[in-house]
Design an enzyme around this catalytic site. Sequence first.
Site, PDB file in Angstrom:
ATOM      1  N   GLU A   1       0.825  -1.207   0.000  1.00 22.51           N
ATOM      2  CA  GLU A   1       0.000   0.000   0.000  1.00 22.51           C
ATOM      3  C   GLU A   1       0.863   1.264   0.000  1.00 22.51           C
ATOM      4  OE1 GLU A   1      -3.086   0.251  -0.565  1.00 22.51           O
ATOM      5  OE2 GLU A   1      -3.538  -1.883  -0.485  1.00 22.51           O
TER       6      GLU A   1
ATOM      7  N   TYR B   1      -6.486   6.228   4.481  1.00 19.05           N
ATOM      8  CA  TYR B   1      -6.530   5.308   3.347  1.00 19.05           C
ATOM      9  C   TYR B   1      -5.744   4.025   3.646  1.00 19.05           C
ATOM     10  CZ  TYR B   1      -4.698   3.117  -0.829  1.00 19.05           C
ATOM     11  OH  TYR B   1      -4.288   2.182  -1.746  1.00 19.05           O
TER      12      TYR B   1
ATOM     13  N   ASP C   1      -9.306   5.734  -2.526  1.00 23.52           N
ATOM     14  CA  ASP C   1      -8.128   6.312  -3.174  1.00 23.52           C
ATOM     15  C   ASP C   1      -8.573   7.046  -4.436  1.00 23.52           C
ATOM     16  OD1 ASP C   1      -8.735   4.274  -4.947  1.00 23.52           O
ATOM     17  OD2 ASP C   1      -6.694   3.480  -5.052  1.00 23.52           O
TER      18      ASP C   1
END
Length: 358
Positions: free
Chosen positions: A34, A117, A135
Amino acid sequence: MTKFNHQLVAWYSLNARDLPWRNTRNPYQIWISEIIFQQTRIDQGFHYWHRFIDRFPNVEQLAKAEEQEVLTIWQGLGYYSRARNLHFASKQIMSKFGGVFPDTYEKILHLKGVGTYTAAAVSSIAFGERQVVVDGNVLRFLSRYAGITEPIDTNRGKKLITNLARELIREADPGTFNQAMMEFGALYCVPRNPDCINCIFRDDCKAYAMDAIKEIPVKSKKVIVRKRFFNYLFLYIIDQNNKHSFLMHSRGKGDIWQGLFEFPLIEDTSLLEPDALISSEVWQNEILIHHPVFYSEYHDFVHQLTHQQLHTRFFKVQLQTVNLEMINPHWIWVSEENLHTYPISRLTLKFLDTLFKK
């Protein structure tokens, strides 16, 4: 489960890319993926994820490493604060969580460099927590699907889309749903020229019905790009084996490329001409004493960052004598052989490739 969820999960099961971090519930590996892919395309970062995991297979190994090595492994990915934050956060996990990756959204959110996020992505995918991941891909996809014209770069716009995502995720597996949303935005509901005719959501897409695919998502802010002018001095000596050693220094805090190594730099309001360089204070006070041989050739590059455009010029200068006592204490000698142990920017690497190929 809603019609939307059925369509999305069915599409994902058939079209999802086979990526190693999707075949695991290991939170560390998911976290690394990520962070790497926040501002990097999959095809660009795939090799880096493998390289990072191979060198630092777990939190403990990452926490034990020196920052310079972490930056060197990261070299070429850009946005180096991501690597520094990963390193710092790994130490947090060792000290605050006993080396065990935190298993809730709230705990993950306390890690350095982790925002809503990333915390949502890791907690939903690794631990099944019902958190929505929003996102850029999801913002674009859902704003088109729901016909949301509120700018997505405003708090109100992001809140509208986040609330919609929360409604949609209620009856779905959180990890699968979030990955499917991001994947559909990345592969199908793309920024330019999406294939709307063959889209599985065409009949329910408000932007398509309004013929507003090109206008949605809406953005209110225009990125202001700052121009900077870097004049680099490639100060080098050549040994008896015709190998180069050159002077470099580590960039300090508070600017781009913190902790990366570069050549001595004169930042000015423009790129310097040779006469201006030779009359500069740096040349007169720190270089002239070493009997430099100035080569009229120089290499110019324009290097684009998100908010900065760097106009750069590299001057090639061979030092005939070197008085070590008169070398700037912040400069160090780096050889061709040990260059790989120092993290450098893509711009510096581009120059060195150009130089040594010649």
